[in-house]
Design a protein around this motif. Structure first.
Motif, mmCIF file in Angstrom:
data_model
loop_
_atom_site.group_PDB
_atom_site.id
_atom_site.type_symbol
_atom_site.label_atom_id
_atom_site.label_comp_id
_atom_site.label_asym_id
_atom_site.label_seq_id
_atom_site.Cartn_x
_atom_site.Cartn_y
_atom_site.Cartn_z
ATOM 1 N N LEU A 1 -74.126 35.289 8.945
ATOM 2 C CA LEU A 1 -74.738 34.943 10.221
ATOM 3 C C LEU A 1 -74.223 33.601 10.738
ATOM 4 C CD1 LEU A 1 -78.457 36.018 9.585
ATOM 5 C CD2 LEU A 1 -76.828 37.133 11.127
ATOM 6 N N SER A 2 -73.776 32.754 9.824
ATOM 7 C CA SER A 2 -73.232 31.449 10.198
ATOM 8 C C SER A 2 -71.752 31.530 10.586
ATOM 9 C CB SER A 2 -73.393 30.451 9.036
ATOM 10 O OG SER A 2 -74.756 30.312 8.689
ATOM 11 N N LYS A 3 -71.114 32.679 10.342
ATOM 12 C CA LYS A 3 -69.694 32.864 10.657
ATOM 13 C C LYS A 3 -69.538 34.183 11.419
ATOM 14 C CE LYS A 3 -66.742 31.411 7.596
ATOM 15 N NZ LYS A 3 -65.915 31.269 6.356
ATOM 16 N N PRO A 4 -69.794 34.138 12.737
ATOM 17 C CA PRO A 4 -69.833 35.377 13.533
ATOM 18 C C PRO A 4 -68.573 36.232 13.427
ATOM 19 C CG PRO A 4 -70.690 33.531 14.808
ATOM 20 C CD PRO A 4 -70.122 32.948 13.554
ATOM 21 N N THR A 5 -67.411 35.616 13.359
ATOM 22 C CA THR A 5 -66.168 36.396 13.262
ATOM 23 C C THR A 5 -66.120 37.177 11.959
ATOM 24 O OG1 THR A 5 -65.002 34.741 14.591
ATOM 25 C CG2 THR A 5 -63.646 36.291 13.317
ATOM 26 N N GLU A 6 -66.536 36.547 10.890
ATOM 27 C CA GLU A 6 -66.559 37.222 9.595
ATOM 28 C C GLU A 6 -67.632 38.303 9.565
ATOM 29 O OE1 GLU A 6 -67.041 36.057 4.851
ATOM 30 O OE2 GLU A 6 -66.414 34.519 6.308
ATOM 31 N N LEU A 7 -68.755 38.043 10.252
ATOM 32 C CA LEU A 7 -69.808 39.051 10.318
ATOM 33 C C LEU A 7 -69.309 40.297 11.048
ATOM 34 C CD1 LEU A 7 -72.761 39.928 9.899
ATOM 35 C CD2 LEU A 7 -73.330 38.755 12.047
ATOM 36 N N ARG A 8 -68.572 40.088 12.154
ATOM 37 C CA ARG A 8 -68.029 41.243 12.868
ATOM 38 C C ARG A 8 -67.069 42.028 11.981
ATOM 39 N NH1 ARG A 8 -64.888 39.048 16.564
ATOM 40 N NH2 ARG A 8 -66.195 39.145 18.426
ATOM 41 N N LYS A 9 -66.219 41.334 11.267
ATOM 42 C CA LYS A 9 -65.259 41.999 10.380
ATOM 43 C C LYS A 9 -65.981 42.830 9.329
ATOM 44 C CE LYS A 9 -61.555 40.989 7.059
ATOM 45 N NZ LYS A 9 -60.770 39.908 6.397
ATOM 46 N N GLN B 1 -67.459 55.821 17.276
ATOM 47 C CA GLN B 1 -66.278 55.211 17.874
ATOM 48 C C GLN B 1 -66.663 54.318 19.044
ATOM 49 O OE1 GLN B 1 -63.247 55.158 16.675
ATOM 50 N NE2 GLN B 1 -62.592 53.847 18.378
ATOM 51 N N SER B 2 -67.647 54.758 19.831
ATOM 52 C CA SER B 2 -68.114 53.937 20.955
ATOM 53 C C SER B 2 -68.779 52.656 20.446
ATOM 54 C CB SER B 2 -69.101 54.731 21.812
ATOM 55 O OG SER B 2 -68.488 55.857 22.394
ATOM 56 N N ILE B 3 -69.547 52.775 19.348
ATOM 57 C CA ILE B 3 -70.174 51.588 18.747
ATOM 58 C C ILE B 3 -69.096 50.623 18.274
ATOM 59 C CG2 ILE B 3 -71.496 50.806 16.735
ATOM 60 C CD1 ILE B 3 -73.272 53.274 17.071
ATOM 61 N N ARG B 4 -68.041 51.166 17.675
ATOM 62 C CA ARG B 4 -66.952 50.311 17.182
ATOM 63 C C ARG B 4 -66.292 49.550 18.317
ATOM 64 N NH1 ARG B 4 -62.275 48.821 14.836
ATOM 65 N NH2 ARG B 4 -62.316 48.816 12.541
ATOM 66 N N GLU B 5 -66.011 50.238 19.425
ATOM 67 C CA GLU B 5 -65.362 49.596 20.571
ATOM 68 C C GLU B 5 -66.257 48.491 21.140
ATOM 69 O OE1 GLU B 5 -64.533 52.786 23.236
ATOM 70 O OE2 GLU B 5 -62.990 53.689 21.944
ATOM 71 N N LEU B 6 -67.564 48.761 21.219
ATOM 72 C CA LEU B 6 -68.484 47.738 21.720
ATOM 73 C C LEU B 6 -68.545 46.553 20.775
ATOM 74 C CD1 LEU B 6 -70.661 46.763 23.704
ATOM 75 C CD2 LEU B 6 -72.343 48.098 22.406
ATOM 76 N N ALA B 7 -68.608 46.830 19.470
ATOM 77 C CA ALA B 7 -68.688 45.747 18.483
ATOM 78 C C ALA B 7 -67.429 44.884 18.505
ATOM 79 C CB ALA B 7 -68.914 46.332 17.094
ATOM 80 N N GLU B 8 -66.282 45.508 18.682
ATOM 81 C CA GLU B 8 -65.022 44.755 18.702
ATOM 82 C C GLU B 8 -64.968 43.781 19.875
ATOM 83 O OE1 GLU B 8 -61.585 47.547 16.724
ATOM 84 O OE2 GLU B 8 -62.286 48.094 18.731
ATOM 85 N N SER B 9 -65.642 44.128 20.974
ATOM 86 C CA SER B 9 -65.586 43.291 22.175
ATOM 87 C C SER B 9 -66.797 42.364 22.315
ATOM 88 C CB SER B 9 -65.475 44.175 23.421
ATOM 89 O OG SER B 9 -66.631 45.004 23.552
ATOM 90 N N SER B 10 -67.704 42.400 21.353
ATOM 91 C CA SER B 10 -68.937 41.615 21.439
ATOM 92 C C SER B 10 -68.881 40.394 20.536
ATOM 93 C CB SER B 10 -70.141 42.472 21.046
ATOM 94 O OG SER B 10 -70.276 43.587 21.900
ATOM 95 N N SER B 11 -69.564 39.343 20.968
ATOM 96 C CA SER B 11 -69.695 38.156 20.130
ATOM 97 C C SER B 11 -70.830 38.362 19.141
ATOM 98 C CB SER B 11 -69.976 36.926 20.990
ATOM 99 O OG SER B 11 -70.305 35.820 20.169
ATOM 100 N N PHE B 12 -70.522 38.247 17.870
ATOM 101 C CA PHE B 12 -71.553 38.427 16.847
ATOM 102 C C PHE B 12 -72.394 37.165 16.651
ATOM 103 C CE2 PHE B 12 -69.898 42.465 16.333
ATOM 104 C CZ PHE B 12 -70.515 43.168 15.310
ATOM 105 N N SER B 13 -72.162 36.173 17.507
ATOM 106 C CA SER B 13 -73.026 34.986 17.455
ATOM 107 C C SER B 13 -74.429 35.306 17.949
ATOM 108 C CB SER B 13 -72.422 33.856 18.286
ATOM 109 O OG SER B 13 -72.330 34.239 19.649
ATOM 110 N N ILE B 14 -74.612 36.488 18.574
ATOM 111 C CA ILE B 14 -75.964 36.868 18.999
ATOM 112 C C ILE B 14 -76.867 37.115 17.799
ATOM 113 C CG2 ILE B 14 -75.075 37.901 21.123
ATOM 114 C CD1 ILE B 14 -75.742 40.657 19.890
ATOM 115 N N PHE B 15 -76.292 37.464 16.651
ATOM 116 C CA PHE B 15 -77.099 37.774 15.468
ATOM 117 C C PHE B 15 -77.472 36.482 14.750
ATOM 118 C CE2 PHE B 15 -74.636 41.688 16.152
ATOM 119 C CZ PHE B 15 -75.691 42.580 16.283
ATOM 120 N N GLN B 16 -78.761 36.274 14.634
ATOM 121 C CA GLN B 16 -79.283 35.035 14.059
ATOM 122 C C GLN B 16 -80.471 35.354 13.166
ATOM 123 O OE1 GLN B 16 -80.252 32.508 17.419
ATOM 124 N NE2 GLN B 16 -78.332 33.013 18.456
ATOM 125 N N SER B 17 -80.941 34.359 12.474
ATOM 126 C CA SER B 17 -82.172 34.518 11.692
ATOM 127 C C SER B 17 -83.144 33.421 12.096
ATOM 128 C CB SER B 17 -81.894 34.452 10.191
ATOM 129 O OG SER B 17 -81.408 33.171 9.832
#
Length: 370
Positions: free
Chosen positions: A150-158, A180-196
């Protein structure tokens, strides 16, 4: 955690409902033997139902930062427990998502991955737009691996994409095109939205709600001084003041015909003033309760005062003044120790509550047959 709501019978879509207002219990949390138990430790042992109530209380504190807060329920909640809207457009505008879990341990990536899938699917399936923040809320927080990700959004996306591609158990409810649609959306989204959200952060918000002191058995906040009693009775005092005038008129009909003449009376003028000061003291307690304890707490105290004095009020008395004095004396002798507000109340408040009850037509001093 799943905050209960009724699903939409026609579509099975999640249904937005208002976060329920927690109900006053009328008494503080029970005292536990030994050293005081910190609030966070108490929460560890909550049942899922009690955790839901705590979340509802916490949401009242968070609500000041949002236009509206709703709970999302139904058979398919689309990965949302609490939706906090920043605009009037609800899920179609900017919003934050709070996903609450009450597990015995810390949240892990295997706990989070299915929930992240749900939120992306909700966007793909056009139930809502992607939230600005998706916050995991759990008493024991997130485990070290999930916290690091959660502290490393790029790694979380990977990592999310790796789990998605592995087609494990969490993905089996979705067809291949959807994945496949979820994958395309995830690839283009910032995972910094995910927090605790850490429990201590939740408690900081909860501490400023009316529920904190009662829930955790801590001292109530300091009560402000009671303001000055207005010189002339206000319109909302009319009923109880009229009943007091009836008392004085019974004693001295020639000199006590209305509130103005009573106020000038050498004996009953000061007595009326004391009763009005008591009324305003009780009103100040009512307003204090509105901001410091759960809704309904003050009303529960009023109900018990009424139950404790009504037999005295209904008894035979030589005069209305005798009845008034007997009821006010009885109010001061009631055992109200179970009520949360007693620690900040005084005898004058109890007497003032009697006048509030008279104002609400529940008590009368001069009986019709006297």
């Amino acid at each position: 955690m799943s905050l209960a709501a009724q699903p939409n019978a026609s579509s099975g879509a999640p249904e937005l409902t208002d976060v329920p207002v927690p109900v006053a219990s009328g008494s503080p949390a029970p005292a536990l033997p030994g050293s005081p138990v910190p609030p966070g430790h108490r929460i560890y042992f909550y049942s899922p139902d009690e955790w839901e109530v705590f979340i509802a209380e916490w949401a009242t504190g968070v609500a000041t930062s949002y236009r509206q807060i709703k709970q999302l329920g139904g058979s398919g909640d689309r990965g949302v427990d609490v939706a906090a809207f920043k605009t009037d457009r609800g899920l179609e505008g900017a919003w934050d998502c709070f996903q609450a879990k009450h597990y015995d341990g810390s949240l892990t990536l295997s706990d989070a991955f299915p929930e992240m899938l749900k939120i992306f699917y909700g966007v793909v399936d056009t139930y809502y737009r992607l939230p600005d923040r998706y916050v995991f809320v759990a008493p024991r927080g997130c485990g070290p691996t999930l916290n690091r990700l959660l502290s490393k959004p790029t790694e979380l996306r990977k990592k999310f994409l790796e789990l998605l591609d592995a087609r494990g158990a969490a993905t089996r409810q979705y067809d291949e095109q959807t994945l496949q649609s979820i994958r395309e959306l995830a690839e283009s989204s910032s995972f910094s939205i995910f927090q605790s959200l850490e429990l201590n952060e939740m408690l900081d918000v909860h501490r400023d709600t009316p529920y904190y002191a009662v829930r955790f058995g801590t001292s109530l906040p300091a009560r402000p001084p009671v303001g000055e009693t207005p010189e002339a009775p206000a319109p909302d005092e009319a009923s109880y003041v009229k009943k007091l005038v009836d008392v004085y008129n019974e004693q001295d009909p020639a000199s006590c015909s209305d509130a103005g003449s009573v106020a000038a009376h050498a004996t009953y003028g000061p007595h009326l003033q004391r009763q009005r000061e008591a009324f305003y003291s009780a009103e100040a307690l009512r307003l204090y309760a509105r901001d410091s304890v759960p809704d309904g707490t003050f009303e529960l105290l009023q109900d018990d005062v009424y139950a404790g004095v009504i037999d005295t009020a209904d008894a035979n008395h030589a005069s209305g003044l005798d009845r008034l004095r007997a009821v006010l004396t009885q109010s001061g002798q009631l055992d109200l120790g179970a009520h949360a507000l007693i620690s900040v109340s005084k005898l004058q408040d109890r007497q003032g509550i009697c006048h509030q009850l008279a104002n609400a037509e529940k008590l009368t001093w001069v009986a019709a047959d006297e």
